[in-house]
Design an enzyme around this catalytic site. Structure first.
Site: not given
Ligand code: MOS
Length: 734
Positions: A242, A511, A621-622, A627, A631, A694, A697-698
């Site tokens: 994190f 990432g 795009r996912i 996962t 997130q 894009k 994570g946050e």
């Protein structure tokens, strides 16, 4: 009804595959840094400073050394200059805090390592550390914004603006002017800060959880003054990061030096409490937001000034107003950032580092403006939606903010809201509904990857990437599987090892956006060698068998849009170069979302609960909706936690933390988290990077605290502007 968690699954990229490493994690065979068993390991225990500022006058090691099983004790007297002074990350170096480990008798902050005991067991090392006698010359530390001796600096290069804010604000019909604050918070990942070092001749292997292995390798080489090629860093699994495991901390060089001196492997697992001082954290912030609108709700003037805490040694400034002030159309804008230099360890990145605190202030202010205008807060955002950012007039590569508000609002049932504060009730519970925007810059760094196709149909993909729990292994397998048209079961992945091709830090939600293009490029090269015409649909395996080759292996490196050519070499040396967000000359790249929450406040006890949360997010795009969904839901839960629970309490007398343990640092349990729903809004953006990703994570945690504070206002009519929001803050209201 379509499962909204799994939209737009077309090829392998887009399928909700199970985690590549799921079995290893569930059955316990996944080897984390502290699980690695080395022969004849010595155990290290840190003794840390119990003053906030001053100088060590004396260290008495006699009693500690007398304990059977104690091998060695490192102090500033025996380490000193042997670890070289290196630059902090924020000035182009590697270390997250530039105070040199055991470098001198100076104490810069409470919790700073002052000795490292090496012993035959952890327990012996700990006992000996407690027997070390320390005396200090104590100076008064500046613990936070309001302390005597704090050094407050305006960071003028971070000023931003357009038009004439002051004049426009002065003349506006409807305006708000409010101040907000957010507290200190610590990551508290499940995995502690562990490091194991072992030397084989002049070669050093480091086992340490990290988000950027090449940062550890090159930074450590600089600290130790050795050839980086002699260092290998291994880290196939990380138990939560994190931002706290992003960059080199003080501990690594100490463990490396200790292992060299005693000629044995050394293992350090810092305690939970030590983790509060050893690595990055979210420092407290303050905000002043002024907004003005015309009677239709159109923004005329907006200003967001931030104050952030940093250390005496390093200036870390997050400046999240560079984004908040670009979220909506507005002709007159002003932004400023200030830092307070305190006697604390250098803060750092924590999930949505600048975005989370600055979004809290700005998105609450917008809600205040909506009430002042007697306007629905969603409609206020719609009126000010824009396709170009308002300061430089750059286009957004894509922007689905209102699609997110519409999707989440519909799922939440926002149309059933009655506007007046205190107007909704369910028996003994006051109901409050609130919303806020979520956003996060779409960034990427340079990356390299290697892909091997074998004639038996197997594919191996490798990169020094990082599995933090976010799904890196799975993503890597999916990209190679789709690009070469082989079943995902035939793909194996290696990551987490500096012997592999490097990739950028697993941070900034970048990432996948950084690494997926490199894997795609390596797969392209394989197809070119097989002359399949470059199409993923072409039968790669037929061509492979016809070629008569046993293996084809291709290496590729990619440079992110907006980064200069020399940054590629920097990536090999563990430098941090990322581009994107609001820092490109030609365009703006952001992922967006919308957070809706229902709070329930008990009419008599004032118990405060988030009973429902619905978020919708559009992030290009996912690659793996399973996962990604994890997130996003995880981010939303952390948002709830950061609004209602988490606060590291500062003891002003010595700039220490009162609740530096999991018993006193409030974290939510299952009973605190009720109904959390994350919706993925389909979005295509072919500009951001070759993968169209894009990053998720946050963004899921941004805006949640504002949505909750806005809901508390709707429930009670009381505007809370300081996090965390607690029962005592809503006591008097009806
Ligand atoms: Mo994150 S705070 O970019 O690890």
């Amino acid at each position: 009804m379509a499962d909204t968690r799994f939209p737009q699954a077309t090829g392998t990229m887009g399928q909700p595959y199970r985690r590549y490493e799921a079995l290893e994690k569930v059955n316990g065979s996944a080897t984390y840094a502290s699980d690695v068993k080395l022969a004849k390991t010595a155990h290290a225990y840190l003794l840390t400073s119990r003053i906030g500022r001053g100088v060590i006058r004396s260290l008495d090691l006699v009693e500690a050394r007398a304990i059977p099983g104690v091998i060695e004790i490192l102090t500033h007297q025996t380490v000193g200059e042997s670890i070289r002074q290196t630059q902090a990350l924020y000035t182009g170096g590697y270390v997250a805090d530039s105070v040199r480990p055991l470098g001198s008798a100076e104490i810069a902050y409470w919790g700073q390592p002052i000795a490292m005991v090496l012993a035959e067991s952890y327990e012996i090392a700990r006992e000996a550390a407690r027997k070390i006698g320390v005396s200090y010359d104590v100076s008064e530390p500046a613990s936070s914004f309001d302390s005597a001796g704090v050094d407050m600096t305006a960071l003028e290069p971070m000023n931003l603006g357009v038009g004439d804010f002051k004049a426009a604000y002065a003349n506006a019909a409807v305006k708000i002017d409010a101040r907000y604050s957010t507290p200190v918070q610590h990551h508290n990942a499940m995995e502690l800060f562990a490091t194991q070092c072992v030397w084989d001749g002049n070669r050093l292997t480091v086992y340490e959880p990290g988000q950027y292995l090449n940062n550890i390798k090159y930074g450590l080489a600089e600290q130790l003054g050795i050839d980086p090629e002699l260092i290998r860093v291994v880290n196939p699994y990380v138990g939560g990061a994190f931002g706290a495991k992003g960059f080199l901390t003080q501990r690594t060089a100490l463990v490396a030096i200790a292992a060299r001196r005693i000629g044995r492997p050394v293992k350090l697992v810092a305690t939970r409490e030590q983790g509060f001082f050893l690595s990055a954290y979210r420092a407290e912030t303050r905000h002043h937001v002024q907004l003005a609108a015309d009677s239709t709700g159109r923004l005329i003037a907006s200003s967001h000034e931030g104050w952030e805490v940093t250390s005496r040694a390093d200036v870390l400034a997050l400046g999240g107003n560079a984004i908040t002030l670009r979220l909506y159309g507005c002709p007159n804008i002003e932004g400023r950032v200030n830092v307070a230099k305190t006697d604390r360890s250098t803060p750092g990145f924590m999930r949505g580092p600048g975005e989370v605190p600055y979004a809290f202030a700005f998105e609450c202010a917008l809600d205040e403006l909506a009430y002042a205008l007697k306007m629905d807060p969603v409609e206020l955002r719609r009126v000010n939606d824009t396709k170009v950012e308002p300061i430089a007039g750059l286009p957004y590569t894509s922007r689905s903010l209102m699609q997110c508000f519409d999707a989440a609002g519909a799922a939440f049932g926002w149309a059933g809201k009655t506007a007046a504060p205190g107007s909704m009730r369910d028996g003994d519970w006051l109901l409050g509904w609130g919303c806020a925007a979520a956003f996060y810059p779409t960034q990427a760094g340079n990356s390299a990857a290697r892909v091997r196709l074998s004639s038996d149909g197997r594919v191996h993909v490798s990169s020094a990437g990082h599995e933090l729990g976010q799904g890196m292994y799975t993503m890597m397998a999916q990209v190679a599987s789709e690009q070469l048209g082989v079943p995902i079961e035939h793909v194996t992945v290696s990551l987490g090892d500096t012997d592999l091709p490097p990739t950028i830090v697993a941070g900034g939600s970048a990432g996948t956006a950084s690494l997926a293009p490199a894997i795609m490029s390596a797969c392209d090269a394989i197809r070119r060698r097989l002359q399949t015409g470059g199409s993923p649909a072409a039968d790669v395996m037929t061509a492979m068998r016809a070629s008569g080759l046993g293996n084809i292996e291709e290496f590729a490196e990619t440079r992110a849009h907006g980064l200069p050519p020399e940054s590629v070499q920097g990536m090999y040396r563990g430098r941090v170069a990322m581009s994107g967000g609001v820092h490109l000359p030609d365009r703006v790249q952001l992922a967006f979302g919308a957070q809706f929450v229902e709070v329930r406040i008990h009419a008599r006890t004032r118990e405060l609960r988030v009973s429902r949360a619905v978020g919708a997010f559009a992030a290009g795009r996912i690659i793996n909706p399973r996962t990604a969904h994890g997130q996003l839901v995880g981010g939303m839960i952390w948002g709830i936690s950061s609004a209602l629970h988490e606060q590291t309490e500062i003891d002003e007398r010595n700039a220490s933390y009162i609740n530096a343990n999991l018993a006193d640092y409030l974290l939510p349990v299952n009973a605190d988290i009720a109904d959390v729903q994350a919706i993925m809004v389909p979005e295509e953006d072919n500009l951001v990077n070759a993968a169209g990703v894009k990053g998720v994570g946050e963004v899921g945690t941004v805006g949640m605290a504002a949505a909750i504070a806005n809901a508390v206002y709707h429930a009670t009519g009381k505007r809370l502007r300081d996090l965390p929001l607690r029962i005592e803050h809503v006591l008097e209201e009806v």
